[in-house]
Design a protein around this motif. Structure first.
Motif, PDB file in Angstrom:
ATOM      1  N   GLU A 285       0.809  -1.219   0.000  1.00  0.00           N
ATOM      2  CA  GLU A 285       0.000   0.000   0.000  1.00  0.00           C
ATOM      3  C   GLU A 285       0.843   1.270   0.000  1.00  0.00           C
ATOM      4  O   GLU A 285       0.318   2.380  -0.171  1.00  0.00           O
ATOM      5  CB  GLU A 285      -0.943   0.011   1.217  1.00  0.00           C
ATOM      6  N   ARG A 286       2.149   1.154   0.172  1.00  0.00           N
ATOM      7  CA  ARG A 286       3.002   2.343   0.184  1.00  0.00           C
ATOM      8  C   ARG A 286       3.328   2.835  -1.230  1.00  0.00           C
ATOM      9  O   ARG A 286       3.914   3.898  -1.388  1.00  0.00           O
ATOM     10  CB  ARG A 286       4.288   2.054   0.952  1.00  0.00           C
ATOM     11  N   ILE A 287       2.940   2.055  -2.234  1.00  0.00           N
ATOM     12  CA  ILE A 287       3.125   2.488  -3.623  1.00  0.00           C
ATOM     13  C   ILE A 287       1.864   3.228  -4.050  1.00  0.00           C
ATOM     14  O   ILE A 287       0.770   2.656  -4.055  1.00  0.00           O
ATOM     15  CB  ILE A 287       3.371   1.294  -4.564  1.00  0.00           C
ATOM     16  N   ARG A 288       1.996   4.479  -4.391  1.00  0.00           N
ATOM     17  CA  ARG A 288       0.843   5.295  -4.786  1.00  0.00           C
ATOM     18  C   ARG A 288       0.791   5.436  -6.308  1.00  0.00           C
ATOM     19  O   ARG A 288       1.731   5.925  -6.922  1.00  0.00           O
ATOM     20  CB  ARG A 288       0.916   6.672  -4.127  1.00  0.00           C
ATOM     21  N   PHE A 289      -0.328   4.984  -6.862  1.00  0.00           N
ATOM     22  CA  PHE A 289      -0.539   5.055  -8.301  1.00  0.00           C
ATOM     23  C   PHE A 289      -1.288   6.330  -8.668  1.00  0.00           C
ATOM     24  O   PHE A 289      -2.144   6.792  -7.906  1.00  0.00           O
ATOM     25  CB  PHE A 289      -1.360   3.850  -8.778  1.00  0.00           C
ATOM     26  N   PRO A 290      -1.013   6.886  -9.837  1.00  0.00           N
ATOM     27  CA  PRO A 290      -1.818   8.019 -10.311  1.00  0.00           C
ATOM     28  C   PRO A 290      -3.210   7.525 -10.703  1.00  0.00           C
ATOM     29  O   PRO A 290      -3.435   6.319 -10.876  1.00  0.00           O
ATOM     30  CB  PRO A 290      -1.036   8.521 -11.530  1.00  0.00           C
ATOM     31  N   ALA A 291      -4.125   8.442 -10.889  1.00  0.00           N
ATOM     32  CA  ALA A 291      -5.530   8.070 -11.130  1.00  0.00           C
ATOM     33  C   ALA A 291      -5.725   7.272 -12.413  1.00  0.00           C
ATOM     34  O   ALA A 291      -6.618   6.425 -12.497  1.00  0.00           O
ATOM     35  CB  ALA A 291      -6.390   9.342 -11.172  1.00  0.00           C
TER      36      ALA A 291
ATOM     37  N   PHE B 178       6.833   6.084  -4.131  1.00  0.00           N
ATOM     38  CA  PHE B 178       7.096   5.010  -3.180  1.00  0.00           C
ATOM     39  C   PHE B 178       7.379   5.644  -1.820  1.00  0.00           C
ATOM     40  O   PHE B 178       8.396   6.326  -1.646  1.00  0.00           O
ATOM     41  CB  PHE B 178       8.305   4.183  -3.640  1.00  0.00           C
ATOM     42  N   ASN B 179       6.507   5.418  -0.881  1.00  0.00           N
ATOM     43  CA  ASN B 179       6.629   6.010   0.446  1.00  0.00           C
ATOM     44  C   ASN B 179       7.233   5.016   1.431  1.00  0.00           C
ATOM     45  O   ASN B 179       7.262   3.806   1.191  1.00  0.00           O
ATOM     46  CB  ASN B 179       5.261   6.470   0.955  1.00  0.00           C
ATOM     47  N   GLY B 180       7.704   5.535   2.565  1.00  0.00           N
ATOM     48  CA  GLY B 180       8.225   4.662   3.608  1.00  0.00           C
ATOM     49  C   GLY B 180       9.727   4.477   3.510  1.00  0.00           C
ATOM     50  O   GLY B 180      10.405   5.046   2.660  1.00  0.00           O
ATOM     51  N   GLY B 181      10.233   3.630   4.436  1.00  0.00           N
ATOM     52  CA  GLY B 181      11.674   3.391   4.518  1.00  0.00           C
ATOM     53  C   GLY B 181      12.152   2.306   3.591  1.00  0.00           C
ATOM     54  O   GLY B 181      11.379   1.687   2.865  1.00  0.00           O
TER      55      GLY B 181
END
Length: 241
Positions: free
Chosen positions: A71-77, A226-229
């Motif tokens: 879930e830390r990978i954010r996709f565009p719309a 990509f969020n997080g460590g």
């Protein structure tokens, strides 16, 4: 296997028939020939995929089969996991930009997408950006830049890994810009970077060149963050306990 059969297969460009003809079950002449040629085609196709993977020059054997989506990978719309993995962006000559901290899985995903592209019979090339810059500068100094650029004429997807890890010289920045400008709307790119676009001035000395480059890259691009460590750091720490 007689030498005459081997020579005839070679003359007819049947690469595998001489090796497999004794292993094919025989029920009827028609069935046998169909099965024999079907296996020839299968082995040819298998060899082609391996050749494409070799030519891509991936740095490791990572693939999408062992990629850990989270879930830390954010996709565009406009895109999701399934549409990304379908590789439709290559048909559309669109780009994919993966931005996030080191160790968050960007290079693994880029390599996995590139390997799948090879399996779908696309021509792919993988470069660490710093290595590509070195090759461009060397080709320029040796007056071989035109022949270097011709290498990409039949390439469908270029992966530029680790954009932003090392700064470039003014000459290197300009050469890379020229290459990417040439690929604009002609090829698909996958770029991984640890820097947001607003920070790319750190690696490209000229701010106007940076703006022009980013403009071309994101015009037809899907930007994933990509969020997080770092996975690598978390994995190392878990093993140390």
């Amino acid at each position: 296997m007689s030498d005459s059969i081997r020579l005839m297969c070679k003359s007819l460009r049947l690469a595998y028939v001489s090796e497999i003809y004794e292993t094919i079950p025989f029920d009827s002449p028609t069935q046998y020939l169909q099965a024999l040629f079907k296996e020839e085609f299968r082995l040819r196709d298998q060899a082609k995929v391996q050749r494409l993977i070799k030519n891509a020059k991936f740095l490791d054997s990572k693939s999408l089969s062992n990629y850990e989506w989270n879930e830390r990978i954010r996709f565009p719309a406009q895109i999701d996991k399934d549409s990304l993995m379908s590789l439709d962006f290559i048909k559309q000559k669109q780009n994919v930009v993966l931005i996030g901290s080191p160790g968050t899985g960007k290079s693994h995903l880029a390599t996995g997408l590139g390997r799948k592209a090879c399996e779908m019979r696309y021509e792919v090339r993988f470069y660490r950006v710093s290595h590509l810059i070195e090759q461009l500068e060397q080709a320029f100094k040796q007056d071989k830049l035109a022949s270097f650029r011709k290498r990409f004429e039949k390439v469908d997807l270029i992966i530029l890994d680790e954009m932003g890890y090392l700064p470039f010289s003014k000459e290197g920045s300009e050469l890379l810009f020229q290459l990417i400008a040439e690929w604009y709307e002609q090829k698909s790119l996958i770029i991984t970077s640890n820097l947001e676009f607003s920070q790319w001035n750190r690696i490209f000395i000229d701010s106007r060149l940076t703006a022009a480059l980013v403009d071309r890259l994101i015009h037809h691009a899907h930007v994933l963050t990509f969020n997080g460590g770092s996975y690598r750091l978390l994995n190392a720490l878990s093993k140390a306990r």
